[in-house]
Design a protein around this motif. Structure first.
Motif, short mmCIF file in Angstrom:
data_model
loop_
_atom_site.label_atom_id
_atom_site.label_comp_id
_atom_site.label_asym_id
_atom_site.label_seq_id
_atom_site.Cartn_x
_atom_site.Cartn_y
_atom_site.Cartn_z
N SER A 47 -85.59 -42.79 23.20
CA SER A 47 -86.72 -42.31 23.95
C SER A 47 -86.43 -41.88 25.34
CB SER A 47 -87.80 -43.06 23.79
OG SER A 47 -87.87 -44.26 24.34
N ALA A 48 -85.67 -42.70 26.02
CA ALA A 48 -85.19 -42.57 27.60
C ALA A 48 -84.31 -41.37 27.48
CB ALA A 48 -84.46 -43.97 28.05
N GLN A 49 -83.45 -41.18 26.78
CA GLN A 49 -82.69 -39.97 26.59
C GLN A 49 -83.55 -38.84 26.77
OE1 GLN A 49 -80.41 -39.00 22.92
NE2 GLN A 49 -78.77 -38.47 24.21
N LYS A 50 -84.48 -38.49 25.75
CA LYS A 50 -85.44 -37.41 25.62
C LYS A 50 -86.19 -37.38 26.95
CE LYS A 50 -89.41 -35.51 22.89
NZ LYS A 50 -90.38 -36.04 22.19
N ILE A 51 -86.49 -38.40 27.48
CA ILE A 51 -87.39 -38.12 28.71
C ILE A 51 -86.43 -37.41 29.90
CG2 ILE A 51 -88.40 -39.51 30.84
CD1 ILE A 51 -89.45 -41.33 28.64
N ILE A 52 -85.36 -38.11 30.09
CA ILE A 52 -84.27 -37.66 30.93
C ILE A 52 -83.88 -36.20 30.78
CG2 ILE A 52 -81.73 -38.06 31.82
CD1 ILE A 52 -82.09 -40.75 31.09
N GLU A 53 -83.65 -35.71 29.41
CA GLU A 53 -83.13 -34.37 29.13
C GLU A 53 -84.16 -33.41 29.38
OE1 GLU A 53 -81.29 -34.53 25.26
OE2 GLU A 53 -79.63 -35.31 26.19
N GLU A 54 -85.66 -33.76 29.14
CA GLU A 54 -86.70 -33.03 29.63
C GLU A 54 -86.75 -32.48 31.10
OE1 GLU A 54 -89.93 -35.30 28.07
OE2 GLU A 54 -89.65 -34.23 25.96
N GLN A 55 -86.07 -33.48 32.02
CA GLN A 55 -86.16 -33.28 33.42
C GLN A 55 -84.86 -32.48 33.70
OE1 GLN A 55 -86.02 -37.11 35.54
NE2 GLN A 55 -87.65 -37.85 33.97
N GLY A 56 -83.89 -32.00 32.76
CA GLY A 56 -82.80 -31.04 33.00
C GLY A 56 -81.63 -31.87 33.35
N ARG A 57 -81.71 -33.18 33.17
CA ARG A 57 -80.29 -33.84 33.46
C ARG A 57 -79.43 -34.11 32.09
NH1 ARG A 57 -80.09 -31.92 37.16
NH2 ARG A 57 -78.03 -33.05 37.30
N ARG A 58 -78.15 -34.30 32.16
CA ARG A 58 -77.42 -34.62 31.29
C ARG A 58 -77.41 -36.06 30.83
NH1 ARG A 58 -71.75 -32.59 32.55
NH2 ARG A 58 -72.38 -33.51 34.61
N THR A 59 -77.27 -36.50 29.51
CA THR A 59 -77.04 -37.73 29.06
C THR A 59 -76.07 -37.99 28.12
OG1 THR A 59 -78.62 -37.64 27.09
CG2 THR A 59 -79.49 -38.03 29.27
N LEU A 60 -75.81 -39.32 28.05
CA LEU A 60 -74.55 -39.80 26.95
C LEU A 60 -75.10 -41.12 26.34
CD1 LEU A 60 -72.25 -39.50 25.43
CD2 LEU A 60 -71.06 -40.71 27.28
N LEU A 61 -75.29 -41.22 24.98
CA LEU A 61 -75.77 -42.57 24.74
C LEU A 61 -74.42 -43.39 24.39
CD1 LEU A 61 -78.54 -41.62 22.27
CD2 LEU A 61 -78.73 -42.38 24.46
N CYS A 62 -74.39 -44.49 24.77
CA CYS A 62 -73.29 -45.40 24.50
C CYS A 62 -73.73 -46.83 23.94
CB CYS A 62 -72.47 -45.78 25.94
SG CYS A 62 -71.98 -44.25 26.74
N PRO A 63 -73.85 -46.84 22.51
CA PRO A 63 -73.79 -48.03 21.86
C PRO A 63 -72.75 -49.02 21.87
CG PRO A 63 -73.65 -46.39 20.14
CD PRO A 63 -73.64 -45.65 21.84
#
Length: 263
Positions: A47-63
């Motif tokens: 859900s945090a990834q979605k919020i961040i990407e909606e702001q136009g920023r890139r993300t990477l999930l690292c479990p």
């Protein structure tokens, strides 16, 4: 601070809940691309990834389990490959068991150290090696705790781990001065996070909050704003320091009891 971190890449550990999640979102709001490390509560990271990407920023999930040094080193390499660099590290991953040390389950005692202390060290070491190789400086925030100084009962392993983090932070700050990597810590007060509900019900938390100096728990977003300050240009003259956002817990607030004065 809407764009002060534009072009920067941040890695936040423990980013699926609480302070870590709030920090990842705050850094993105300030313009950074963010790698979100987590091991539990994956829905929070997604859900945090979605919020961040909606702001136009890139993300990477690292479990990744931060107590696994080899996995941590691979994670940092992956972040650097994915984004092309790494500029900011925030270590917020934590584990704690609360019980008297005389009867403590030693497996939980050791896991507290493995995650809360060794995990922070492994990520700090790997991330700073990457920053040194880049040769462009960097910023690190170690999420410590008033537990580093206050001997809260039934929290011996956590108290010890956080005290170790403070000295780790200061030593790293000294050694990294030639590389222009600033390393600071933050003391959050008692914060309203999912982790607290591992031990307390909502009713107990609300009642306990009234005993604190400011009569409430901190919100993760408040602590995240402090962390954002520590990685922003506004704190460029700070390194080896601790920002205390503890709600006044170090004050002699107990002396107000029965005085008729309201804080």
């Amino acid at each position: 601070m809407s764009a002060v971190l534009r072009g920067q890449v941040a890695l936040v550990t423990g980013a699926s809940s609480g302070i870590g999640r709030a920090t990842a979102i705050a850094l993105a709001q300030a313009g950074a691309d963010v790698a979100l490390n987590y091991l539990t509560l994956p829905e929070g990271a997604i859900s945090a990834q979605k919020i961040i990407e909606e702001q136009g920023r890139r993300t990477l999930l690292c479990p990744v389990d931060v107590s696994d040094q080899a996995a941590v080193e691979q994670m940092v390499e992956q972040v650097a490959r994915h984004f092309g660099r790494l500029d900011i590290l925030v270590t917020a991953a934590v584990f704690s068991e609360r019980e008297p040390f005389l009867t403590a389950d030693m497996a939980g005692f050791r896991k507290t150290f493995d995650v809360s202390m060794w995990g922070a060290f492994y990520v700090l070491r790997a991330a700073c090696r990457q920053m040194v190789a880049q040769g462009q400086g960097g910023r690190v925030v170690i999420v410590s705790s008033p537990h580093a100084q206050i001997a809260f009962p039934n929290c011996m392993a956590y108290n010890m781990a956080k005290a170790a983090l403070d000295q780790m932070m200061r030593t790293a700050a000294v050694e990294l001065l030639p590389h222009r990597i600033r390393v600071n810590g933050i003391y959050p007060g008692w914060t309203d996070t999912p982790g607290e509900r591992k031990y307390y019900s909502e009713e107990v938390l609300q009642k306990a909050a009234q005993t604190l100096p400011l009569r409430r728990l901190a919100q993760p977003e408040e602590i995240a704003r402090g962390i954002l300050f520590l990685v922003s240009p506004d704190s460029d003259y700070m390194t080896g320091s601790i920002l205390s956002m503890d709600g006044g817990i170090f004050l002699p607030w107990w002396s107000k009891r029965g005085s008729g004065e309201n804080l």
